[in-house]
Design a protein around this motif. Structure first.
Motif, PDB file in Angstrom:
ATOM      1  N   THR A 124       5.700  10.072  -5.084  1.00 38.34           N
ATOM      2  CA  THR A 124       4.557  10.180  -4.173  1.00 38.34           C
ATOM      3  C   THR A 124       3.318   9.497  -4.743  1.00 38.34           C
ATOM      4  OG1 THR A 124       4.121  12.286  -5.231  1.00 38.34           O
ATOM      5  CG2 THR A 124       5.325  12.336  -3.157  1.00 38.34           C
ATOM      6  N   VAL A 125       3.388   9.122  -6.018  1.00 40.98           N
ATOM      7  CA  VAL A 125       2.237   8.503  -6.677  1.00 40.98           C
ATOM      8  C   VAL A 125       2.537   7.037  -6.999  1.00 40.98           C
ATOM      9  CG1 VAL A 125       0.898   8.520  -8.822  1.00 40.98           C
ATOM     10  CG2 VAL A 125       1.393  10.668  -7.650  1.00 40.98           C
ATOM     11  N   GLN A 126       3.802   6.761  -7.338  1.00 39.74           N
ATOM     12  CA  GLN A 126       4.168   5.398  -7.745  1.00 39.74           C
ATOM     13  C   GLN A 126       3.998   4.439  -6.567  1.00 39.74           C
ATOM     14  OE1 GLN A 126       5.251   3.948 -10.801  1.00 39.74           O
ATOM     15  NE2 GLN A 126       4.861   2.131  -9.540  1.00 39.74           N
ATOM     16  N   GLU A 179      -7.752   9.886  -8.850  1.00 40.54           N
ATOM     17  CA  GLU A 179      -6.411   9.532  -9.325  1.00 40.54           C
ATOM     18  C   GLU A 179      -5.665   8.639  -8.336  1.00 40.54           C
ATOM     19  OE1 GLU A 179      -3.810  12.914  -9.635  1.00 40.54           O
ATOM     20  OE2 GLU A 179      -4.488  13.755  -7.751  1.00 40.54           O
ATOM     21  N   ASN A 180      -6.117   8.609  -7.093  1.00 39.77           N
ATOM     22  CA  ASN A 180      -5.402   7.832  -6.080  1.00 39.77           C
ATOM     23  C   ASN A 180      -5.732   6.345  -6.174  1.00 39.77           C
ATOM     24  OD1 ASN A 180      -3.924   9.756  -4.168  1.00 39.77           O
ATOM     25  ND2 ASN A 180      -5.906  10.757  -4.520  1.00 39.77           N
ATOM     26  N   GLY A 192       0.808  -1.219   0.000  1.00 38.24           N
ATOM     27  CA  GLY A 192       0.000   0.000   0.000  1.00 38.24           C
ATOM     28  C   GLY A 192       0.839   1.266   0.000  1.00 38.24           C
ATOM     29  N   ASP A 193       2.156   1.103   0.193  1.00 41.66           N
ATOM     30  CA  ASP A 193       3.054   2.258   0.197  1.00 41.66           C
ATOM     31  C   ASP A 193       3.230   2.847  -1.207  1.00 41.66           C
ATOM     32  OD1 ASP A 193       4.159   3.181   2.603  1.00 41.66           O
ATOM     33  OD2 ASP A 193       5.475   1.420   2.782  1.00 41.66           O
ATOM     34  N   THR A 194       3.561   4.126  -1.240  1.00 41.37           N
ATOM     35  CA  THR A 194       4.162   4.686  -2.443  1.00 41.37           C
ATOM     36  C   THR A 194       5.674   4.628  -2.251  1.00 41.37           C
ATOM     37  OG1 THR A 194       4.221   6.924  -1.540  1.00 41.37           O
ATOM     38  CG2 THR A 194       2.231   6.294  -2.757  1.00 41.37           C
ATOM     39  N   VAL A 195       6.414   4.878  -3.323  1.00 42.82           N
ATOM     40  CA  VAL A 195       7.872   4.900  -3.188  1.00 42.82           C
ATOM     41  C   VAL A 195       8.277   5.937  -2.149  1.00 42.82           C
ATOM     42  CG1 VAL A 195      10.026   5.462  -4.380  1.00 42.82           C
ATOM     43  CG2 VAL A 195       8.318   4.006  -5.498  1.00 42.82           C
ATOM     44  N   ALA A 196       7.591   7.101  -2.180  1.00 46.25           N
ATOM     45  CA  ALA A 196       7.941   8.170  -1.238  1.00 46.25           C
ATOM     46  C   ALA A 196       7.663   7.741   0.201  1.00 46.25           C
ATOM     47  CB  ALA A 196       7.169   9.443  -1.576  1.00 46.25           C
ATOM     48  N   SER A 197       6.480   7.180   0.462  1.00 44.15           N
ATOM     49  CA  SER A 197       6.166   6.821   1.848  1.00 44.15           C
ATOM     50  C   SER A 197       7.093   5.706   2.327  1.00 44.15           C
ATOM     51  CB  SER A 197       4.694   6.433   1.997  1.00 44.15           C
ATOM     52  OG  SER A 197       4.400   5.216   1.333  1.00 44.15           O
ATOM     53  N   ALA A 198       7.443   4.789   1.435  1.00 47.84           N
ATOM     54  CA  ALA A 198       8.332   3.691   1.822  1.00 47.84           C
ATOM     55  C   ALA A 198       9.734   4.206   2.139  1.00 47.84           C
ATOM     56  CB  ALA A 198       8.388   2.652   0.706  1.00 47.84           C
ATOM     57  N   LEU A 199      10.236   5.124   1.316  1.00 50.16           N
ATOM     58  CA  LEU A 199      11.575   5.659   1.588  1.00 50.16           C
ATOM     59  C   LEU A 199      11.562   6.493   2.863  1.00 50.16           C
ATOM     60  CD1 LEU A 199      12.794   6.607  -2.019  1.00 50.16           C
ATOM     61  CD2 LEU A 199      13.578   4.709  -0.582  1.00 50.16           C
ATOM     62  N   TYR A 217       1.264  11.348   5.343  1.00 48.46           N
ATOM     63  CA  TYR A 217       2.233  10.254   5.517  1.00 48.46           C
ATOM     64  C   TYR A 217       1.981   9.534   6.836  1.00 48.46           C
ATOM     65  CZ  TYR A 217       4.854  11.617   1.393  1.00 48.46           C
ATOM     66  OH  TYR A 217       5.213  11.865   0.104  1.00 48.46           O
ATOM     67  N   LEU A 218       1.644  10.307   7.846  1.00 49.30           N
ATOM     68  CA  LEU A 218       1.420   9.693   9.154  1.00 49.30           C
ATOM     69  C   LEU A 218       0.127   8.871   9.175  1.00 49.30           C
ATOM     70  CD1 LEU A 218       2.305   9.434  12.107  1.00 49.30           C
ATOM     71  CD2 LEU A 218       0.855  11.412  12.595  1.00 49.30           C
ATOM     72  N   ASN A 219      -0.978   9.510   8.806  1.00 52.98           N
ATOM     73  CA  ASN A 219      -2.271   8.852   9.004  1.00 52.98           C
ATOM     74  C   ASN A 219      -2.598   7.823   7.935  1.00 52.98           C
ATOM     75  OD1 ASN A 219      -2.878  10.225  11.379  1.00 52.98           O
ATOM     76  ND2 ASN A 219      -3.585  12.021  10.228  1.00 52.98           N
ATOM     77  N   ARG A 220      -2.166   8.075   6.701  1.00 55.81           N
ATOM     78  CA  ARG A 220      -2.515   7.148   5.636  1.00 55.81           C
ATOM     79  C   ARG A 220      -1.479   6.039   5.497  1.00 55.81           C
ATOM     80  NH1 ARG A 220      -3.629   8.551  -0.735  1.00 55.81           N
ATOM     81  NH2 ARG A 220      -3.791   6.366  -1.370  1.00 55.81           N
ATOM     82  N   TYR A 221      -0.209   6.395   5.684  1.00 57.50           N
ATOM     83  CA  TYR A 221       0.858   5.421   5.453  1.00 57.50           C
ATOM     84  C   TYR A 221       1.519   4.956   6.747  1.00 57.50           C
ATOM     85  CZ  TYR A 221       0.303   7.008   0.663  1.00 57.50           C
ATOM     86  OH  TYR A 221      -0.215   7.313  -0.567  1.00 57.50           O
TER      87      TYR A 221
END
Ligand SMILES: [Zn+2]
Lengths: 100, 997
Positions: B87-89, B200-201, B32-39, B314-318
């Protein structure tokens, strides 16, 4: 993509079915041999290039094949009315008044 | 490795780890992560380098508006995509992502020197730096610009994925599945309308995904969301996620790009990568929410500096904390809530720095309860840290005076400059905007389409306001479509509404000349650049935009537009509405070329038309060339034979014995009716009244401007029936022109026009033995020279097939053209090919056809003419009827310009050395000694090596050419000037004796 009403088919159809065919109500002098150079020049080249209600011709080329006339607002790119070839030129107020 | 994941928090599945790589280093993400949230969960903020200054950058946002964190992704050969927003990938197992704009690596980059040279690269530097000296352009400046320009690296391999295309008709299209969009869809669906809801999400919910604390009708936001989506599905709403509304076009047509594979490790076989939807909607409801604005201060681009709302997402969704120690910098209430959420999850908030002197009491006291220092009436004047922010410099501001600075240590800065309604799609419709002075933003005003805007898009803040407005707009849409319904009202607790103020760049005690306060992150445009542009004379916002490139990057200024406008209007001393806003254009976010192309690629790019005989040509080794949409046999090489050799052999065989040519692509129009002859008289230059049935004539078609449009042989089959042929490429155009005159100029004529191009297969036999080959097959017709002379046409039977047989020639030899119904074309061809063996019958293609006709001086419309050539210019004035009262183009032939001296006229050209073949298109001059640029008097239109003439021949259009017979002209070429003699264009059998055999 515009939607265009063919006055012969009486249906509103996507632009893909139609081809533009230049300004409408340009009269080809009935006896060309008698036309002056200036008259023939005007017939060939002089166009109104209006900002606003433009009288123009379209052909339902991928449908019934008929040429027809239209009034389109060149600012909004919206069709105000379409009518058969040979039909009388509607007054600007009539078509703009009835348009949304 | 540092772990910033908060256990149990977020919508990602922390129990399902997914591995992927970034710059060849392996990372673990949650499903469920994006590349940004995972990094970020792994403590990595540095994700890229900026475009111009190569400054280290990290994500500043959490959605599609992200300007900084652009990555390349690669799935396999040809499946590389640059400039994807991290942030989208979405992460999937095995995803390989790379950073961009760095050399040799992300942490140490040589291009960073540009950052030190920023004084040279300020606004308009393209126009200034590279102007002088001129000789530097090719060798120094252009290579530098080319190396520096462009984001990421373009893929070079062919894309193996395929892309789909669909049409959709819907009553109501709702764009954005946040609270406003969900409520709008609900109203419209309950009214019984067909509703499509797109987002788009990767999942629907919008801001609800970042605000789980809200209680809607007493239910936690995420529970309410799940139930609401189920209810919408039950009502038949088509919900499309990962689907971006990219453009809003005329009459409520909206383009959607749906991503289908880019988020799964092993996509299903044969599934398209993306699908482009062309949606026509009765009503469109735009519920796209609002985008948070950055604050503009020195060093606001360091990795770790990001939007407060994004940190909250980033906190609440990821379930990811963006750092351990944050400083919040804000001019809007919303950032307080982000601070409170982060504190609860264990991030220390060093301070909330509020630019406002008097933020709302309750927020300040809530902060105090949490022991957060609130600095009101403060400004930010700098940050430190190379690859990650280390500290923030803040100062008090009193009465416009900036006080003493203090340094706050931190590892992230959360900023909020307020919110901008997302009106990009609305802007596509040319709907007008009006400036809202209180909110310091543009709001939608006059609509041009059947379009409604709901929620934050029209300046309403908070979940309850969005739900209420969405429900109302859904009801309005339903009412417009004739299905009235009452809008439902939902109550929301723990909603977060708020207000704020809008700023230019924040005040500072340091020299603003040295400040690197970014407005447009993607294009590296600073506040200083914008002020410089105004100082250098730019007055229109459109000029400021182009001079500085503010808002011109791939994000089209989603974050930078209002900040840029505020600064420009301050510099100009004019209020914002007078400065205006630049126009957003489709697509909303970068969209792949594949999605636009859809099925139209490779063999499906356009139709390839093939004749019934094409299969024979292919089996017999023909080389092909495209002629308009047709694939035509070009020449028939024998093993090891070059094109020149094949063409010379084909020419020779045809002139000496017999050649066979597939002429099926010729346009054919059947003109019938009692007024057919009158119509032909008016359309074509030639007189037709006296042409007897059974005879044919070369027909010439002009436009009413007197210029040649088309030509072809026309046979009269009976009093009221003509078989008209046109050029291969001109068939549709000629039929359209005939229909135009028939329908609109002469509607009284009783004439019917029918395209018969594809109904007939046409085989041309040319050469002295042509008659011998076909005579045994012809029944019902005497084709002897006397009974069936040149320019005859008749209906008969050939090899048992009904046929229209012409005796005509485009080669100068005895020639026949046999038209049979298309389905018999191949069999007739094979029959004649076998029968021709005793005569060494040679099949030939279009190249030989071109050479043979040029030897006779026959023109090809479009090659030897160019739309400015009259029949008299082309030397075929004999085809113009002298006694006709009118025909299309007749009057124009007497216009002063068309009878003036010095017009370009078609002539033959023979090179003086008898061996040089001229280049088609080469320019002709009279005096080769004149200075450059020379006066050009014409050009070569056709040029071939001629076996019959034993030398190269050419045709050319030359000013006053008919009066220059025997004169020498010059053709300057890169390796020297060629001399040529002007001649008649007929190089072979000028008396036409060979036609009469
Ligand atoms: Zn029609």
């Amino acid at each position: 993509m515009l939607l265009i009403k063919c006055p012969y088919c009486d249906e509103t159809l996507p632009e893909l079915e139609f081809a533009y065919a230049g300004e409408a109500h340009i009269t080809r002098p009935p006896t060309p041999a008698e036309a002056s150079d200036e008259e023939w020049r005007d017939f060939l080249f002089i166009r109104s290039n209006v900002k606003g209600a433009h009288y123009e011709r379209w052909r339902h080329v991928h449908g019934c094949g008929r040429f027809f006339n239209a009034v389109r607002d060149t600012v909004s790119d919206r069709f105000l009315v379409t009518y058969p070839a040979g039909g009388l030129r509607p007054a600007v107020d009539d078509v703009t008044g009835s348009s949304k | 490795m540092t772990n910033f994941r908060v256990p149990g928090k977020g919508r990602v599945d922390q129990r399902r780890p997914v591995t992927f790589s970034f710059d060849d280093k392996e990372f673990t993400a949650a499903k469920g992560d994006t590349v940004a949230s995972a990094l970020l969960a792994n403590g990595v903020h540095l994700m890229g380098r900026s475009f111009k200054y190569h400054r280290p950058r990290g994500p500043v946002a959490a959605g599609s508006e992200e300007p900084n964190a652009l990555i390349g992704t690669r799935r396999g050969k040809g499946q590389f995509e640059p400039n994807t927003r991290a942030t989208v990938q979405e992460v999937y197992k095995g995803l390989a992502a790379t950073s961009q704009n760095k050399f040799p690596n992300l942490k140490f980059d040589i291009g960073e020197i540009n950052d030190k040279a920023y004084m040279l690269l300020s606004a308009g530097f393209y126009y200034k730096t590279f102007m002088w000296p001129r000789s530097f352009w090719d060798k120094v400046y252009e290579p530098f610009i080319r190396a520096a320009a462009g984001l990421g690296v373009s893929p070079t391999e062919e894309d193996p994925d395929h892309y789909a295309s669909r049409y959709l008709h819907t009553d109501v299209l709702v764009v954005g599945a946040g609270p406003a969009g969900l409520a709008a869809a609900r109203s419209a669906a309950e009214a019984g309308l067909r509703v499509t809801l797109v987002d788009e999400n990767s999942e629907a919910g919008g801001t609800l995904l970042s605000e789980p604390q809200a209680l809607i009708e007493g239910a936690p936001a995420w529970d309410w969301l799940a139930a609401e989506l189920a209810a919408l599905t039950d009502l038949g709403v088509k919900i499309m996620t990962r689907t971006t509304a990219i453009g809003y076009y005329h009459q409520n047509m909206v383009g959607l790009c749906e991503k289908l594979t880019d988020y799964v490790a092993t996509p299903e076989a044969n599934i398209p990568r993306e699908r482009m939807w062309r949606v026509r909607a009765g009503q469109v409801i735009l519920a796209q929410g609002a985008l948070e604005k950055p604050l503009v201060f020195d060093g606001n681009d360091r990795p770790g500096v990001m939007l407060a709302g994004s940190a909250q997402t980033y906190l609440n969704r990821y379930g990811v904390r963006v750092g351990d120690r944050a400083v919040v910098v804000t001019s809007h209430d919303s950032a307080y809530h982000a601070a409170f959420d982060l504190v609860e999850s264990g991030t220390a908030i060093r301070a909330i720095v509020d630019t406002r002197a008097m933020p709302p009491e309750d927020l300040v006291s809530q902060a105090r309860i949490r022991s957060i220092l609130v600095l009101t009436g403060h400004t930010v004047t700098g940050t430190s840290g190379r690859l990650r922010v280390k500290s923030v410099r803040v100062n008090p501001v009193r009465d416009g005076w900036v006080g003493e600075a203090r340094e706050l240590l931190c590892d992230c800065v959360l900023m909020s400059g307020g919110w901008t309604p997302s009106l990009h799609l609305f802007s596509h419709t040319k709907g007008s905007l009006k400036w809202d002075a209180e909110q310091q933003t543009f709001l939608p005003d006059r609509m041009t389409e059947a379009c409604l805007i709901a929620g934050a898009g029209r300046g309403l803040w908070g979940i309850e306001a969005a739900l209420t407005d969405g429900a109302e707009m859904g009801a309005v849409a339903a009412r417009e479509l004739g299905k009235p319904i009452e809008a439902k009202r939902l109550t929301v607790e723990q909603d977060r509404t708020g207000t704020g103020e809008s700023n230019t760049e924040l005040p500072s005690d340091l020299s603003q000349g040295k400040a690197r306060a970014f407005v447009d992150y993607q294009n590296d445009v600073t506040a200083k650049d914008l002020r410089l542009a105004v100082r250098e004379g730019m007055r229109s916002i459109e000029h400021v935009k182009r001079y500085t490139t503010n808002g011109m990057a791939t994000d089209q200024g989603k974050m930078s537009n209002i900040n840029g406008l505020n600064i420009a209007s301050d510099a100009l001393g004019k209020p914002q509405p007078q400065v205006g806003l630049t126009t957003f254009r489709p697509p909303y976010t970068p969209t792949s070329f594949g999605a636009f192309a859809g099925y139209h690629r490779g063999d499906h790019f356009e139709a390839t038309r093939k004749t019934p005989i094409d299969i024979w040509a292919e089996e017999n080794g023909a080389a092909f060339e495209p002629v308009s949409q047709w694939r035509r046999a070009w020449y028939f090489p024998r093993a090891g034979e070059t094109m020149d050799a094949a063409v010379q052999r084909e020419c020779k065989a045809t002139r000496e014995s017999v050649g066979m040519f597939d002429a099926s692509t010729l346009g054919k129009i059947e003109v019938t009716g009692p007024d057919a002859v009158e119509f032909m008289n008016r359309m074509y230059t030639n007189p037709w009244t006296k042409l007897q049935p059974g005879r044919a004539r070369y027909g010439l078609l002009l436009g009413d401007d007197g210029f040649i449009r088309d030509d072809g042989v026309i046979g009269r089959l009976s009093q009221d029936r003509f078989h008209v042929t046109t050029t291969t490429g001109g068939a549709a155009r000629v039929l359209n022109m005939m229909e135009d005159y028939l329908q609109t100029e002469w509607p009284d004529l009783k004439v019917w026009l029918t395209s018969t191009t594809e109904q007939w297969a046409t085989i041309a036999l040319n050469g002295p033995n042509a008659r011998k080959v076909i005579e045994p097959f012809v029944e019902g017709l005497d084709i002897s020279a006397e009974a069936f002379p040149h320019m005859s046409v008749a209906e008969c039977t050939v090899a048992g097939f009904p046929a229209r047989l012409f005796r005509i020639s485009f080669t100068g030899e005895l020639g026949f053209e046999i038209n049979v119904p298309a389905r018999h074309g191949l069999e007739l061809w094979e029959t004649l090919y076998a029968a021709g063996r005793p005569y060494d019958l040679c099949t030939y293609g279009t190249e030989t056809m071109h050479v043979l006709r040029a030897e006779k001086g026959y023109i090809i419309v479009g090659q030897d003419t160019d739309g400015t050539v009259t029949p008299f210019d082309a030397g075929i004035g004999w085809a113009v009827g002298k006694a006709k009262p009118d025909f299309v183009g007749m009057r124009a032939l007497k216009r002063p310009d068309l009878v003036a001296d010095g017009r370009k006229q078609l002539v033959g050209l023979l090179t003086e050395d008898s061996t040089t073949k001229l280049e088609e298109g080469a320019q002709i001059v009279l005096d080769p000694a004149q200075p450059v640029p020379m006066k050009m008097v014409g050009h070569v239109t056709s040029s071939y090596h001629s076996v019959a003439a034993g030398r190269p021949i050419a045709m050319a259009l030359i000013a006053g050419g008919h009066g220059r017979m025997g004169e020498t002209v010059h053709i300057p070429m890169p390796d020297g000037v060629i001399r040529a003699t002007v001649t008649s264009p007929v190089f072979y059998d000028p008396e036409g004796a060979r036609l009469a055999i």
